[in-house]
Design a protein around this motif. Structure first.
Motif, PDB file in Angstrom:
ATOM      1  N   LEU A 115     -14.969  -0.633  65.559  1.00 23.48           N
ATOM      2  CA  LEU A 115     -14.613  -0.936  67.242  1.00 23.48           C
ATOM      3  C   LEU A 115     -15.380  -0.411  68.305  1.00 23.48           C
ATOM      4  CD1 LEU A 115     -10.725  -0.932  66.691  1.00 23.48           C
ATOM      5  CD2 LEU A 115     -12.148  -3.007  67.046  1.00 23.48           C
ATOM      6  N   ASN A 116     -16.086   0.592  67.632  1.00 23.99           N
ATOM      7  CA  ASN A 116     -16.951   1.713  68.521  1.00 23.99           C
ATOM      8  C   ASN A 116     -18.315   1.786  67.859  1.00 23.99           C
ATOM      9  OD1 ASN A 116     -15.368   2.639  70.786  1.00 23.99           O
ATOM     10  ND2 ASN A 116     -13.806   2.800  68.994  1.00 23.99           N
ATOM     11  N   PRO A 117     -19.205   0.837  67.497  1.00 27.95           N
ATOM     12  CA  PRO A 117     -20.471   0.946  66.909  1.00 27.95           C
ATOM     13  C   PRO A 117     -21.394   2.128  67.352  1.00 27.95           C
ATOM     14  CG  PRO A 117     -20.363  -1.199  67.526  1.00 27.95           C
ATOM     15  CD  PRO A 117     -19.115  -0.690  67.871  1.00 27.95           C
ATOM     16  N   ARG A 118     -21.183   2.382  68.829  1.00 22.69           N
ATOM     17  CA  ARG A 118     -22.178   3.254  69.186  1.00 22.69           C
ATOM     18  C   ARG A 118     -21.774   4.701  69.488  1.00 22.69           C
ATOM     19  NH1 ARG A 118     -22.619  -0.960  72.570  1.00 22.69           N
ATOM     20  NH2 ARG A 118     -24.208  -2.481  72.419  1.00 22.69           N
ATOM     21  N   LYS A 119     -20.482   4.934  69.193  1.00 22.43           N
ATOM     22  CA  LYS A 119     -19.872   6.173  69.135  1.00 22.43           C
ATOM     23  C   LYS A 119     -20.140   6.947  67.686  1.00 22.43           C
ATOM     24  CE  LYS A 119     -16.303   5.239  72.526  1.00 22.43           C
ATOM     25  NZ  LYS A 119     -16.863   5.976  73.859  1.00 22.43           N
ATOM     26  N   THR A 120     -20.166   8.134  67.801  1.00 21.35           N
ATOM     27  CA  THR A 120     -20.104   8.924  66.820  1.00 21.35           C
ATOM     28  C   THR A 120     -18.517   9.224  66.181  1.00 21.35           C
ATOM     29  OG1 THR A 120     -21.947  10.108  67.463  1.00 21.35           O
ATOM     30  CG2 THR A 120     -20.777  11.283  65.667  1.00 21.35           C
ATOM     31  N   VAL A 121     -18.318   8.552  64.973  1.00 23.01           N
ATOM     32  CA  VAL A 121     -16.860   8.716  64.494  1.00 23.01           C
ATOM     33  C   VAL A 121     -16.865   9.930  63.204  1.00 23.01           C
ATOM     34  CG1 VAL A 121     -14.954   7.797  63.409  1.00 23.01           C
ATOM     35  CG2 VAL A 121     -16.331   6.609  65.109  1.00 23.01           C
ATOM     36  N   LEU A 122     -16.370  11.096  63.564  1.00 27.30           N
ATOM     37  CA  LEU A 122     -16.350  11.961  62.539  1.00 27.30           C
ATOM     38  C   LEU A 122     -15.347  12.151  61.615  1.00 27.30           C
ATOM     39  CD1 LEU A 122     -17.725  14.735  64.472  1.00 27.30           C
ATOM     40  CD2 LEU A 122     -19.145  13.265  63.045  1.00 27.30           C
ATOM     41  N   MET A 123     -15.382  12.140  60.187  1.00 28.63           N
ATOM     42  CA  MET A 123     -14.372  12.299  59.210  1.00 28.63           C
ATOM     43  C   MET A 123     -14.526  13.669  58.767  1.00 28.63           C
ATOM     44  SD  MET A 123     -12.062  10.492  58.025  1.00 28.63           S
ATOM     45  CE  MET A 123     -10.723  10.986  56.870  1.00 28.63           C
ATOM     46  N   PRO A 124     -13.320  14.518  58.846  1.00 21.50           N
ATOM     47  CA  PRO A 124     -13.324  15.874  58.479  1.00 21.50           C
ATOM     48  C   PRO A 124     -13.487  16.094  57.000  1.00 21.50           C
ATOM     49  CG  PRO A 124     -11.615  15.594  60.321  1.00 21.50           C
ATOM     50  CD  PRO A 124     -12.047  14.346  59.796  1.00 21.50           C
ATOM     51  N   ASP A 125     -12.881  14.846  56.173  1.00 23.01           N
ATOM     52  CA  ASP A 125     -13.106  15.112  54.626  1.00 23.01           C
ATOM     53  C   ASP A 125     -13.361  13.671  54.351  1.00 23.01           C
ATOM     54  OD1 ASP A 125     -12.890  15.301  51.969  1.00 23.01           O
ATOM     55  OD2 ASP A 125     -11.575  17.025  52.099  1.00 23.01           O
ATOM     56  N   MET A 126     -14.459  13.572  53.702  1.00 20.16           N
ATOM     57  CA  MET A 126     -14.558  12.099  53.295  1.00 20.16           C
ATOM     58  C   MET A 126     -13.832  11.613  52.173  1.00 20.16           C
ATOM     59  SD  MET A 126     -16.768  10.479  55.480  1.00 20.16           S
ATOM     60  CE  MET A 126     -17.993   9.356  54.993  1.00 20.16           C
ATOM     61  N   GLU A 127     -13.341  12.504  51.353  1.00 17.79           N
ATOM     62  CA  GLU A 127     -12.579  12.137  50.348  1.00 17.79           C
ATOM     63  C   GLU A 127     -10.947  11.768  50.808  1.00 17.79           C
ATOM     64  OE1 GLU A 127     -12.921  14.848  47.113  1.00 17.79           O
ATOM     65  OE2 GLU A 127     -15.132  14.999  47.392  1.00 17.79           O
ATOM     66  N   ALA A 128     -10.779  11.660  51.895  1.00 15.14           N
ATOM     67  CA  ALA A 128      -9.358  11.498  52.429  1.00 15.14           C
ATOM     68  C   ALA A 128      -9.399   9.820  52.197  1.00 15.14           C
ATOM     69  CB  ALA A 128      -9.023  11.718  53.652  1.00 15.14           C
ATOM     70  N   GLY A 129      -8.909   9.390  51.147  1.00 11.67           N
ATOM     71  CA  GLY A 129      -8.822   7.920  50.583  1.00 11.67           C
ATOM     72  C   GLY A 129      -7.685   7.279  51.020  1.00 11.67           C
ATOM     73  N   CYS A 130      -7.432   6.443  50.280  1.00 14.08           N
ATOM     74  CA  CYS A 130      -5.993   5.774  50.269  1.00 14.08           C
ATOM     75  C   CYS A 130      -5.954   4.579  49.006  1.00 14.08           C
ATOM     76  CB  CYS A 130      -5.952   4.692  51.680  1.00 14.08           C
ATOM     77  SG  CYS A 130      -4.548   3.466  51.507  1.00 14.08           S
ATOM     78  N   SER A 131      -4.785   4.831  48.290  1.00 17.36           N
ATOM     79  CA  SER A 131      -4.793   3.851  47.039  1.00 17.36           C
ATOM     80  C   SER A 131      -4.578   2.346  47.257  1.00 17.36           C
ATOM     81  CB  SER A 131      -3.406   4.119  46.545  1.00 17.36           C
ATOM     82  OG  SER A 131      -2.345   3.795  47.172  1.00 17.36           O
ATOM     83  N   LEU A 132      -4.333   2.108  48.689  1.00 17.96           N
ATOM     84  CA  LEU A 132      -4.417   0.696  48.742  1.00 17.96           C
ATOM     85  C   LEU A 132      -5.695   0.335  49.102  1.00 17.96           C
ATOM     86  CD1 LEU A 132      -1.201   0.469  51.235  1.00 17.96           C
ATOM     87  CD2 LEU A 132      -1.740  -0.926  48.973  1.00 17.96           C
ATOM     88  N   ALA A 133      -6.487   1.193  49.773  1.00 23.42           N
ATOM     89  CA  ALA A 133      -7.838   0.641  50.176  1.00 23.42           C
ATOM     90  C   ALA A 133      -8.573   0.696  48.751  1.00 23.42           C
ATOM     91  CB  ALA A 133      -8.571   1.716  51.105  1.00 23.42           C
ATOM     92  N   SER A 134      -8.544   1.274  48.117  1.00 22.43           N
ATOM     93  CA  SER A 134      -9.301   1.492  46.515  1.00 22.43           C
ATOM     94  C   SER A 134      -8.934   0.488  45.700  1.00 22.43           C
ATOM     95  CB  SER A 134      -9.244   2.947  46.256  1.00 22.43           C
ATOM     96  OG  SER A 134      -7.934   3.097  45.918  1.00 22.43           O
ATOM     97  N   SER A 135      -7.660  -0.482  46.098  1.00 26.90           N
ATOM     98  CA  SER A 135      -7.238  -1.279  45.006  1.00 26.90           C
ATOM     99  C   SER A 135      -7.984  -2.862  45.088  1.00 26.90           C
ATOM    100  CB  SER A 135      -5.858  -1.623  45.292  1.00 26.90           C
ATOM    101  OG  SER A 135      -5.758  -2.431  46.469  1.00 26.90           O
ATOM    102  N   ILE A 136      -8.623  -2.951  46.132  1.00 26.09           N
ATOM    103  CA  ILE A 136      -9.353  -4.181  46.379  1.00 26.09           C
ATOM    104  C   ILE A 136     -10.869  -4.229  46.968  1.00 26.09           C
ATOM    105  CG2 ILE A 136      -8.168  -4.637  48.657  1.00 26.09           C
ATOM    106  CD1 ILE A 136      -8.189  -7.885  47.789  1.00 26.09           C
ATOM    107  N   THR A 137     -11.631  -5.031  46.418  1.00 25.48           N
ATOM    108  CA  THR A 137     -12.842  -5.127  47.091  1.00 25.48           C
ATOM    109  C   THR A 137     -13.156  -6.756  47.501  1.00 25.48           C
ATOM    110  OG1 THR A 137     -13.661  -6.041  44.882  1.00 25.48           O
ATOM    111  CG2 THR A 137     -14.005  -3.715  45.124  1.00 25.48           C
ATOM    112  N   ALA A 138     -14.239  -6.817  48.181  1.00 21.13           N
ATOM    113  CA  ALA A 138     -14.529  -8.276  48.919  1.00 21.13           C
ATOM    114  C   ALA A 138     -14.276  -9.142  47.824  1.00 21.13           C
ATOM    115  CB  ALA A 138     -15.760  -8.260  49.562  1.00 21.13           C
TER     116      ALA A 138
END
Ligand code: 13P
Ligand code: SF4
Length: 350
Positions: A115-138
């Motif tokens: 939603l903000n391609p020009r802003k810097t969006v920081l993730m304090p830990d890239m390993e904070a995933g989600c079991s739902l997000a990892s359950s499906i691919t395109a």
């Protein structure tokens, strides 16, 4: 992977982060928002981080968007805005600051970046995933399309940018039933949460809803039997469940809604005893503001949400890491799906 010993060494060179009774006293107004659930000794440990983060936030022109599952030290101590997934996505379209620190899981940071391609969006830990997000691919979305030709794909925001890009519209737990009901088709594909889909199917009986086989590792652990027994032992307890729980669990509850829906329900109803059938930090975060409510019963912890700590938030602002990047073509398509959801939600008054 974040090396915590490097993080600690680096931070120690720049900040005095030793437990401090003086800083605990100086920040007692902030502490008052969580003193029912955080001990004074713990606050003396957190206060130096809270002070450092709040100062650095100003210096970096940053805003912290935090999910309702963050621990109270983050939720009350450093967040500028807290909310459920829909509220955080909407807020991401409104922030003026150049830097967003996402205190939540990776898909939330990706949504902010989309939603903000020009802003810097920081993730304090890239390993904070989600079991739902990892359950499906395109590819999974395409498989569903091939199986149910012509049916629109409504995808939960708990997914990667690629999956959103392959979908027609997104939804969150606070608008899923309305988004599905608004689709101009008798059959609707919902991905990736089978339980959310089954719960929506009950609310929208006029449509045939088909789903992907994903689930949340936190909410799938609850059982209807546990809730029944809990009610027997604790008569009068109001049971409130997130719609990522299995349908028989939701059927046992007095109310089901998004994390913010749950907060509003407890604030409005003020039950004497409440069991929040969701992530543990929810009850902690609202406990001080609702002293008349006893939060009882089991809760489950999300190991991904719990990867975000004050220490990592400070390090993230200090080093400006880790910026979340989304391929521009993928982001353009994913933005359509997220924006359609935001627009429809606003139109429907959600
Ligand atoms: P909400 O959109 O209800 O905040 O839910 C997000 C989530 O990850 C719940 O597990
Ligand atoms: Fe994902 Fe479940 Fe954690 Fe929410 S609680 S972030 S759905 S694993």
């Amino acid at each position: 992977m974040l090396d915590l010993s490097t993080v600690r060494t680096d931070l120690a060179e720049h900040y005095d982060l030793a437990p401090s009774l003086e800083l605990a006293e100086a920040t007692k107004d902030i502490y008052a928002r969580m003193d029912r659930v955080v001990t004074p000794a713990d606050w003396a440990v957190y206060a130096p981080y809270v002070v450092a983060i709040n100062e650095l936030k100003k210096k970096r022109g940053a805003v912290i968007l935090a999910h309702n599952y963050m621990t109270p030290d983050i939720y009350h101590g450093v967040a500028d805005f807290v909310g459920d997934s829909l509220q955080l996505a909407i807020k991401a379209t409104e922030v003026e600051d150049d830097v967003i620190v996402q205190c939540g899981v990776h898909f939330m940071a990706e949504t902010s970046k989309i939603l903000n391609p020009r802003k810097t969006v920081l993730m304090p830990d890239m390993e904070a995933g989600c079991s739902l997000a990892s359950s499906i691919t395109a590819e999974g979305v395409e498989q569903m399309r091939a199986k149910y030709p012509g049916a629109p794909v409504v995808t939960y925001v708990n997914t990667t940018a690629e999956v959103k890009a392959a979908s027609d519209i997104c939804c969150t737990s606070s608008n899923a039933a309305q988004i599905v009901a608004a689709q101009d088709s008798d059959t609707v594909i919902m991905t990736p949460d089978k339980y959310l889909a089954q719960n929506v199917a009950k609310q929208v009986p006029g449509k045939k809803i088909v789903w992907w086989d994903g689930s949340c590792i936190v909410h799938e652990q609850y059982t209807a039997q546990d809730l029944k027994e809990f009610r027997e032992w604790n008569p009068g307890t109001r049971i409130i469940a997130h719609p990522e729980c299995p349908p028989d669990v939701v059927a046992e509850a007095d109310y089901s809604g998004s994390t913010s829906g749950i907060i509003s329900y407890v604030e409005n109803e003020k039950p004497e005893k409440a069991m929040l059938v969701t992530e543990c930090s929810m009850a902690s975060n609202i406990s001080d503001a609702l002293p008349e409510v006893d939060f009882i019963g089991p809760c489950n912890m999300c190991p991904f949400m719990k990867k975000i700590t004050l220490e990592k938030v400070l390090y993230s602002l200090h080093t400006m890491t880790t910026p979340v990047e989304v391929d521009a073509a993928v982001a353009d398509k994913a933005r359509l799906a997220v924006q359609r959801m935001i627009d429809l939600s606003k139109q429907l008054g959600i």
